[in-house]
Structures are given as structure tokens and as C-alpha cells.
Design a protein around this motif. Structure first.
Motif, PDB file in Angstrom:
ATOM      1  N   THR A 151       0.872  -1.225  -0.056  1.00 21.59           N
ATOM      2  CA  THR A 151       0.017  -0.091   0.036  1.00 21.59           C
ATOM      3  C   THR A 151       0.973   1.483  -0.122  1.00 21.59           C
ATOM      4  OG1 THR A 151      -1.627  -1.235   1.102  1.00 21.59           O
ATOM      5  CG2 THR A 151      -1.689   1.215   1.255  1.00 21.59           C
ATOM      6  N   GLU A 152       1.738   1.239   0.815  1.00 28.47           N
ATOM      7  CA  GLU A 152       2.752   2.415   1.108  1.00 28.47           C
ATOM      8  C   GLU A 152       3.431   2.571  -0.368  1.00 28.47           C
ATOM      9  OE1 GLU A 152       5.270   1.894   4.444  1.00 28.47           O
ATOM     10  OE2 GLU A 152       3.766   2.406   5.681  1.00 28.47           O
ATOM     11  N   ASP A 153       4.073   1.414  -1.129  1.00 30.81           N
ATOM     12  CA  ASP A 153       4.563   1.537  -2.374  1.00 30.81           C
ATOM     13  C   ASP A 153       3.709   1.874  -3.493  1.00 30.81           C
ATOM     14  OD1 ASP A 153       6.963   0.339  -1.254  1.00 30.81           O
ATOM     15  OD2 ASP A 153       6.705  -1.621  -1.940  1.00 30.81           O
TER      16      ASP A 153
ATOM     17  N   GLY B  83       1.252   3.935  -3.083  1.00 35.22           N
ATOM     18  CA  GLY B  83       1.096   5.537  -2.712  1.00 35.22           C
ATOM     19  C   GLY B  83       2.294   6.618  -3.139  1.00 35.22           C
ATOM     20  N   ALA B  84       3.521   5.905  -2.847  1.00 37.42           N
ATOM     21  CA  ALA B  84       4.613   6.411  -3.315  1.00 37.42           C
ATOM     22  C   ALA B  84       4.716   6.816  -4.852  1.00 37.42           C
ATOM     23  CB  ALA B  84       5.813   5.768  -2.867  1.00 37.42           C
ATOM     24  N   ARG B  85       4.161   5.532  -5.650  1.00 35.77           N
ATOM     25  CA  ARG B  85       4.402   5.316  -7.101  1.00 35.77           C
ATOM     26  C   ARG B  85       3.406   6.396  -7.856  1.00 35.77           C
ATOM     27  NH1 ARG B  85       3.513   0.766  -7.052  1.00 35.77           N
ATOM     28  NH2 ARG B  85       1.327   0.418  -8.007  1.00 35.77           N
TER      29      ARG B  85
ATOM     30  N   ASN C  36       3.379  10.079  -5.075  1.00 34.64           N
ATOM     31  CA  ASN C  36       4.574  10.633  -4.415  1.00 34.64           C
ATOM     32  C   ASN C  36       4.119  10.833  -2.813  1.00 34.64           C
ATOM     33  OD1 ASN C  36       7.389  11.109  -4.457  1.00 34.64           O
ATOM     34  ND2 ASN C  36       6.718  13.441  -4.769  1.00 34.64           N
ATOM     35  N   ASP C  37       3.291   9.798  -2.285  1.00 32.10           N
ATOM     36  CA  ASP C  37       3.142   9.995  -0.940  1.00 32.10           C
ATOM     37  C   ASP C  37       2.643   8.794  -0.394  1.00 32.10           C
ATOM     38  OD1 ASP C  37       1.921  10.304   1.752  1.00 32.10           O
ATOM     39  OD2 ASP C  37       0.271  11.872   0.995  1.00 32.10           O
ATOM     40  N   ARG C  38       3.745   8.192   0.320  1.00 31.39           N
ATOM     41  CA  ARG C  38       3.687   6.690   1.000  1.00 31.39           C
ATOM     42  C   ARG C  38       2.380   6.447   1.857  1.00 31.39           C
ATOM     43  NH1 ARG C  38       7.524   3.895  -0.264  1.00 31.39           N
ATOM     44  NH2 ARG C  38       7.449   2.209   1.089  1.00 31.39           N
ATOM     45  N   HIS C  39       1.763   7.755   2.267  1.00 31.89           N
ATOM     46  CA  HIS C  39       0.502   7.444   3.378  1.00 31.89           C
ATOM     47  C   HIS C  39      -0.737   7.811   2.824  1.00 31.89           C
ATOM     48  CE1 HIS C  39       3.995   6.538   6.331  1.00 31.89           C
ATOM     49  NE2 HIS C  39       4.466   7.600   5.987  1.00 31.89           N
TER      50      HIS C  39
END
Length: 141
Positions: A52-54, A56-58, A61-64
Motif C-alpha cells: 500500500t505504501e509503495d 502511494g509513493a508510485r 508521491n506520498d507513501r501514506h
């Protein structure tokens, strides 16, 4: 049916495998310009915390941005819906029409939904609990 999402009521209803109501969670749904689409959906994939964090980052640009977990949805016919059930980094926005079409939940609630649901479980997204597609009227306090 394991989950019913009532869009205008901003509530998600979780049922056990025997059809008994387990819990009701507040949610946030899509805006008028990026709506959450009503219809029968299926859990296509379940993402754990790291995935889920990956995502969001992809994607943002926000892991959360997707909170603690994510459940990817497809239409019942197998086509990708572009919508998910996920947690949120902005719980104060629950109860509103604020997403890009996804159904957001408090992080503690998405953990319950993630643990309760399996890939292939059905989710009905309706405008209200009075939707004729649900069949027998549901009375929930």
C-alpha cells in the motif's frame, strides 16, 4: 455479498459469510467530477502495508496517501474499475465526497475490512440502502 457501500449515506456495511451484519464504518467517496460508480464489484487484490505504501509513493508521491491497507476492486465482469477501498491519511474528511472515486475509511476500519475480505468477495456499491438492486429492504439503525 460481504460489503454494501451506501454512497449518499457515507457508510460501509460489513457482513459475515452468513449474511449477518458485523459492523458499519463511515467512509468518504468520490467528488462530483470524480465519482465513485455504483454497481457490483469484486475484490481483485489485497495490498498489505508495504505494498500500500509503495503504491502511494508510485502513484501520488506520498507513501501514506492510501492509509494502512488497500483493496483493489474490479467490476463483477472482471473489468478493472479503477476504484479501491483504502485507508486515509486525512480521517477528518470521512463523511464527505472528496476522493478520486475510491472509498476511503479510517485506518483502523480498513484493517478490519482487509482482514475480513478475500479476493473474489463481492461488494455492492449503491446510492442508498433503499436501492432496488439490493432486493429485500434493509433496516439498519
Amino acid at each position: 455479498m460481504r460489503v454494501v457501500i451506501a454512497l449518499r449515506e457515507h457508510r460501509t456495511f460489513l457482513f459475515d459469510p452468513l449474511g449477518q451484519l458485523v459492523d458499519i464504518f463511515p467512509n468518504a467517496v468520490g467528488t462530483a467530477s470524480t465519482p465513485t460508480h455504483a454497481g457490483l464489484k469484486v475484490v481483485r487484490a489485497k495490498l498489505d502495508q508495504v505494498a500500500t505504501e509503495d503504491a502511494g509513493a508510485r502513484l501520488w508521491n506520498d507513501r501514506h496517501v492510501f492509509g494502512a491497507r488497500l483493496l483493489d476492486l474490479s467490476w463483477a465482469d472482471g473489468h478493472r474499475s479503477g476504484e479501491e477501498l483504502h485507508g486515509t491519511s486525512a480521517p477528518a474528511l470521512l463523511g464527505g465526497d472528496v476522493s478520486h472515486g475510491c472509498i476511503r475509511h479510517a485506518n483502523e476500519d480498513i484493517l478490519v475490512l482487509h482482514d475480513a475480505l478475500a479476493v473474489g468477495d463481492r461488494i455492492a456499491v449503491v446510492e442508498t440502502l433503499q436501492d432496488p438492486h439490493l432486493g429485500v429492504p434493509v433496516t439498519v439503525g
